[in-house]
Design a protein around this motif. Structure first.
Motif, PDB file in Angstrom:
ATOM      1  N   MET A   5       0.993  39.900 -46.580  1.00  0.00           N
ATOM      2  CA  MET A   5       0.997  40.401 -45.204  1.00  0.00           C
ATOM      3  C   MET A   5       1.978  39.581 -44.384  1.00  0.00           C
ATOM      4  N   ALA A   6       2.769  40.277 -43.579  1.00  0.00           N
ATOM      5  CA  ALA A   6       3.749  39.602 -42.732  1.00  0.00           C
ATOM      6  C   ALA A   6       3.061  39.046 -41.509  1.00  0.00           C
ATOM      7  N   ARG A   7       3.318  37.800 -41.204  1.00  0.00           N
ATOM      8  CA  ARG A   7       2.753  37.173 -40.021  1.00  0.00           C
ATOM      9  C   ARG A   7       3.911  36.726 -39.137  1.00  0.00           C
ATOM     10  N   ASP A   8       4.302  37.606 -38.224  1.00  0.00           N
ATOM     11  CA  ASP A   8       5.464  37.348 -37.391  1.00  0.00           C
ATOM     12  C   ASP A   8       5.164  36.262 -36.385  1.00  0.00           C
ATOM     13  N   LYS A   9       6.125  35.354 -36.180  1.00  0.00           N
ATOM     14  CA  LYS A   9       6.000  34.312 -35.171  1.00  0.00           C
ATOM     15  C   LYS A   9       6.329  34.891 -33.803  1.00  0.00           C
ATOM     16  N   LEU A  10       5.680  34.338 -32.795  1.00  0.00           N
ATOM     17  CA  LEU A  10       5.893  34.828 -31.432  1.00  0.00           C
ATOM     18  C   LEU A  10       6.839  33.889 -30.709  1.00  0.00           C
ATOM     19  N   PHE A  11       8.026  34.387 -30.396  1.00  0.00           N
ATOM     20  CA  PHE A  11       8.986  33.650 -29.586  1.00  0.00           C
ATOM     21  C   PHE A  11       8.987  34.278 -28.197  1.00  0.00           C
ATOM     22  N   ALA A  12       8.473  33.552 -27.238  1.00  0.00           N
ATOM     23  CA  ALA A  12       8.292  34.100 -25.889  1.00  0.00           C
ATOM     24  C   ALA A  12       8.768  33.112 -24.839  1.00  0.00           C
ATOM     25  N   GLY A  13       9.876  32.440 -25.125  1.00  0.00           N
ATOM     26  CA  GLY A  13      10.370  31.407 -24.215  1.00  0.00           C
ATOM     27  C   GLY A  13      10.671  31.912 -22.823  1.00  0.00           C
ATOM     28  N   HIS A  14      11.241  33.103 -22.716  1.00  0.00           N
ATOM     29  CA  HIS A  14      11.613  33.637 -21.409  1.00  0.00           C
ATOM     30  C   HIS A  14      10.369  33.914 -20.567  1.00  0.00           C
ATOM     31  N   ALA A  15       9.329  34.454 -21.216  1.00  0.00           N
ATOM     32  CA  ALA A  15       8.093  34.734 -20.487  1.00  0.00           C
ATOM     33  C   ALA A  15       7.417  33.441 -20.046  1.00  0.00           C
ATOM     34  N   VAL A  16       7.445  32.418 -20.906  1.00  0.00           N
ATOM     35  CA  VAL A  16       6.846  31.126 -20.548  1.00  0.00           C
ATOM     36  C   VAL A  16       7.591  30.508 -19.380  1.00  0.00           C
ATOM     37  N   ARG A  17       8.933  30.582 -19.413  1.00  0.00           N
ATOM     38  CA  ARG A  17       9.726  30.012 -18.326  1.00  0.00           C
ATOM     39  C   ARG A  17       9.435  30.725 -17.002  1.00  0.00           C
ATOM     40  N   ARG A  18       9.331  32.073 -17.055  1.00  0.00           N
ATOM     41  CA  ARG A  18       9.039  32.809 -15.832  1.00  0.00           C
ATOM     42  C   ARG A  18       7.650  32.473 -15.293  1.00  0.00           C
ATOM     43  N   LEU A  19       6.693  32.315 -16.201  1.00  0.00           N
ATOM     44  CA  LEU A  19       5.340  31.948 -15.781  1.00  0.00           C
ATOM     45  C   LEU A  19       5.349  30.582 -15.095  1.00  0.00           C
ATOM     46  N   ARG A  20       6.085  29.643 -15.674  1.00  0.00           N
ATOM     47  CA  ARG A  20       6.134  28.297 -15.092  1.00  0.00           C
ATOM     48  C   ARG A  20       6.783  28.318 -13.713  1.00  0.00           C
ATOM     49  N   ARG A  21       7.880  29.053 -13.581  1.00  0.00           N
ATOM     50  CA  ARG A  21       8.568  29.096 -12.290  1.00  0.00           C
ATOM     51  C   ARG A  21       7.735  29.840 -11.247  1.00  0.00           C
ATOM     52  N   ARG A  22       7.010  30.879 -11.682  1.00  0.00           N
ATOM     53  CA  ARG A  22       6.184  31.618 -10.743  1.00  0.00           C
ATOM     54  C   ARG A  22       5.058  30.757 -10.177  1.00  0.00           C
ATOM     55  N   THR A  23       4.591  29.825 -10.995  1.00  0.00           N
ATOM     56  CA  THR A  23       3.515  28.949 -10.535  1.00  0.00           C
ATOM     57  C   THR A  23       4.051  27.681  -9.860  1.00  0.00           C
ATOM     58  N   GLY A  24       5.394  27.555  -9.779  1.00  0.00           N
ATOM     59  CA  GLY A  24       5.996  26.428  -9.070  1.00  0.00           C
ATOM     60  C   GLY A  24       5.876  25.106  -9.789  1.00  0.00           C
ATOM     61  N   LEU A  25       5.809  25.129 -11.109  1.00  0.00           N
ATOM     62  CA  LEU A  25       5.631  23.899 -11.879  1.00  0.00           C
ATOM     63  C   LEU A  25       6.938  23.455 -12.533  1.00  0.00           C
ATOM     64  N   THR A  26       7.096  22.151 -12.671  1.00  0.00           N
ATOM     65  CA  THR A  26       8.184  21.613 -13.476  1.00  0.00           C
ATOM     66  C   THR A  26       7.736  21.648 -14.933  1.00  0.00           C
ATOM     67  N   GLN A  27       8.703  21.438 -15.838  1.00  0.00           N
ATOM     68  CA  GLN A  27       8.331  21.384 -17.248  1.00  0.00           C
ATOM     69  C   GLN A  27       7.356  20.243 -17.508  1.00  0.00           C
ATOM     70  N   ALA A  28       7.575  19.124 -16.877  1.00  0.00           N
ATOM     71  CA  ALA A  28       6.690  17.972 -17.085  1.00  0.00           C
ATOM     72  C   ALA A  28       5.265  18.285 -16.604  1.00  0.00           C
ATOM     73  N   ALA A  29       5.154  18.951 -15.458  1.00  0.00           N
ATOM     74  CA  ALA A  29       3.831  19.259 -14.905  1.00  0.00           C
ATOM     75  C   ALA A  29       3.091  20.262 -15.783  1.00  0.00           C
ATOM     76  N   MET A  30       3.789  21.320 -16.219  1.00  0.00           N
ATOM     77  CA  MET A  30       3.122  22.300 -17.074  1.00  0.00           C
ATOM     78  C   MET A  30       2.752  21.685 -18.414  1.00  0.00           C
ATOM     79  N   ALA A  31       3.642  20.871 -18.974  1.00  0.00           N
ATOM     80  CA  ALA A  31       3.364  20.234 -20.253  1.00  0.00           C
ATOM     81  C   ALA A  31       2.114  19.358 -20.161  1.00  0.00           C
ATOM     82  N   GLU A  32       1.981  18.644 -19.042  1.00  0.00           N
ATOM     83  CA  GLU A  32       0.808  17.793 -18.868  1.00  0.00           C
ATOM     84  C   GLU A  32      -0.469  18.631 -18.793  1.00  0.00           C
ATOM     85  N   MET A  33      -0.415  19.778 -18.103  1.00  0.00           N
ATOM     86  CA  MET A  33      -1.580  20.634 -17.985  1.00  0.00           C
ATOM     87  C   MET A  33      -1.983  21.234 -19.333  1.00  0.00           C
TER      88      MET A  33
END
Length: 466
Positions: free
Chosen positions: A1-29
């Motif tokens: 069975m194929a188990r495709d990996k999920l690459f969703a970097g653009h969606a993660v970046r948009r989510l982080r910017r929408r919530t007003g977080l820096t990479q360091a702040a989101m990573a800590e959370m």
């Protein structure tokens, strides 16, 4: 069975910017390192399931929207647009597209919107207008990767319930329609229904079915009708969510959903996937095991994208003898072959009519190096009579394909080396830059044709390399 990996970097970046977080702040959370989050946002690391769950709980978003949230629909959708003959001389490979999406996602999204707005080949394959109802409906199907989890779950539960009432699915469906919905089934001769395959007569409380339909097609017709009665809420919700402004497009989408439901009743997800994996996706075996037609099994193979239980990501293309496309289902394959305006005559999909009922297996390689194992077979149209003065049968050829990396899981491809010989094909002569093809019927778009008096090559359509 194929188990495709999920690459969703653009969606993660948009989510982080929408919530007003820096990479360091989101990573800590999320209890990860900033450098790891940076790799995820740049699509250099897949998004693990545990982290996806943590993000969904922490930031209250629907993870099902991640795949379709990529700029322009993602790398494969951008590549389908770039397959237009307008860009044939640029030779943009998949790595350039991925780098573009990572470095400038906004620019990629702007390109996709502009290209689709002007009705380019990627937005409207085959020259179809951008507001064509069939194209609009298919875009919504592609957005879901032709997997509708709620419909699948409901159909699977219904199939299990019907099995308890008897081993004969047709009989169980007839009884369900009679007892629960007050509908009787009547098989009518061709003379009575010369131009119809099925008809719902509400006055007589009858579902009338033409005798033209084969047994598998009759079961499908009953399941289709039952879906319209018992899955109406799910279908309505999906249609509303699509937000169609065009009524015909919405009706086409609803018809696809009801057909999807019918196929899922005949081939319940878990049982069908187990059979696929046990048989090596042997289509003839699957036809017999589930009492389905080749067409029905082929379409079902494009839907196997349940989270945690994914099958191989097949695509489907159905053409007539003139090469006109009657159906395109990309599923989760990302295949440019599905979207291309043209096709290559070296692809055995076009040869399937020569050997009716025979499955043609072929490894093909596109110009960008992508390899696909394809299965092609001709099939009569459901209930189709012969047509015309010379009694020409109505038929199509169906092509199934999956990336070459999955060849080991296919019964039909036994002994084929995924890195071995492959037929070099293109996306139609106007988009193909292979200079040595003896089958070429036209020079590539944007390339000057070379005509010489003293020599003639294998192809009469020689063209300037640059």
């Amino acid at each position: 069975m194929a188990r495709d990996k999920l690459f969703a970097g653009h969606a993660v970046r948009r989510l982080r910017r929408r919530t007003g977080l820096t990479q360091a702040a989101m990573a800590e959370m999320l209890a990860i390192s900033p450098s790891y989050l940076n790799l995820i946002e740049r699509n250099q690391r897949a998004l693990p399931a545990a982290l996806l769950v943590a993000m969904a709980e922490r930031f209250d978003f629907d993870p099902r929207g991640l795949g379709g949230d990529e700029p322009g629909g993602g790398a494969e959708a951008i590549r389908r647009r770039l397959a237009d003959p307008l860009f044939a001389d640029l030779a943009i490979d998949r790595h350039e597209v991925e780098e573009w999406l990572a470095a400038a996602p906004g620019g990629a999204e702007a390109f996709a919107r502009a290209f689709d707005r002007i009705g380019g080949g990627g937005g409207a394959p085959g020259g179809v207008e951008d507001d064509d109802p069939m194209l609009l409906a298919r875009r919504e199907i592609d957005r879901w990767r032709n997997h509708f989890a709620d419909l699948d779950a409901m159909a699977e539960a219904l199939a299990d319930e019907l099995r308890l009432s008897g081993a004969d699915l047709y009989g169980a469906l007839v009884e369900r329609l009679r007892v629960r919905h007050g509908l009787s089934i009547r098989i009518l001769p061709v003379e009575v229904m010369p131009d119809l395959l099925r008809r719902l007569d509400l006055h007589a409380r009858q579902l009338q079915i033409s005798e033209r339909l084969a047994p598998a097609e009759r079961i499908f017709a009953l399941a289709h009708q039952l879906g319209g009665l018992e899955a109406r809420g799910e279908v309505d919700a999906l249609a509303r969510g699509a937000g169609f402004a065009e009524r015909t497009a919405e009706r086409l989408f609803r018809q696809h959903l009801l057909g999807y439901f019918a196929g899922a009743v005949m081939m319940p997800y878990a049982r069908f996937l187990r059979a696929c994996e046990a048989s090596g996706y042997d289509v003839p075996i699957l036809e017999r095991r589930f009492g389905a037609s080749f067409d029905q099994v082929a379409r079902r193979l494009t839907t196997l994208q349940r989270v945690g239980a994914r099958g191989l990501p097949f695509f489907l293309l159905r053409i007539d003898r003139a090469g006109q496309v009657a159906e395109r289902l990309a599923g989760a394959s990302g295949a440019v072959l599905v979207e291309a305006a043209g096709r290559c005559p070296l692809w055995r999909l076009h040869h399937a009519f020569d050997r009716p009922g025979t499955l043609a297996v072929q490894m093909v390689e596109l110009e960008d190096g992508a390899r696909w194992i394809t299965l092609a077979r001709s099939t009569p149209a459901p209930g189709a009579p012969v047509v015309g003065a010379e009694a020409v049968p109505a038929e199509h050829a169906i092509g199934l394909g999956v990336a070459a990396q999955h060849v080991a899981g296919l019964h039909a491809a036994r002994g084929i080396d995924p890195a071995g010989p492959a037929t070099p094909i293109g996306l139609g002569c106007r988009a193909c830059l292979r200079a040595d093809c003896p089958q070429r019927s036209a020079p590539p778009a944007g390339r000057a044709r070379i005509v010489q008096d003293r020599e003639r090559g294998l192809s009469p359509y020689r063209f300037a390399e640059e």
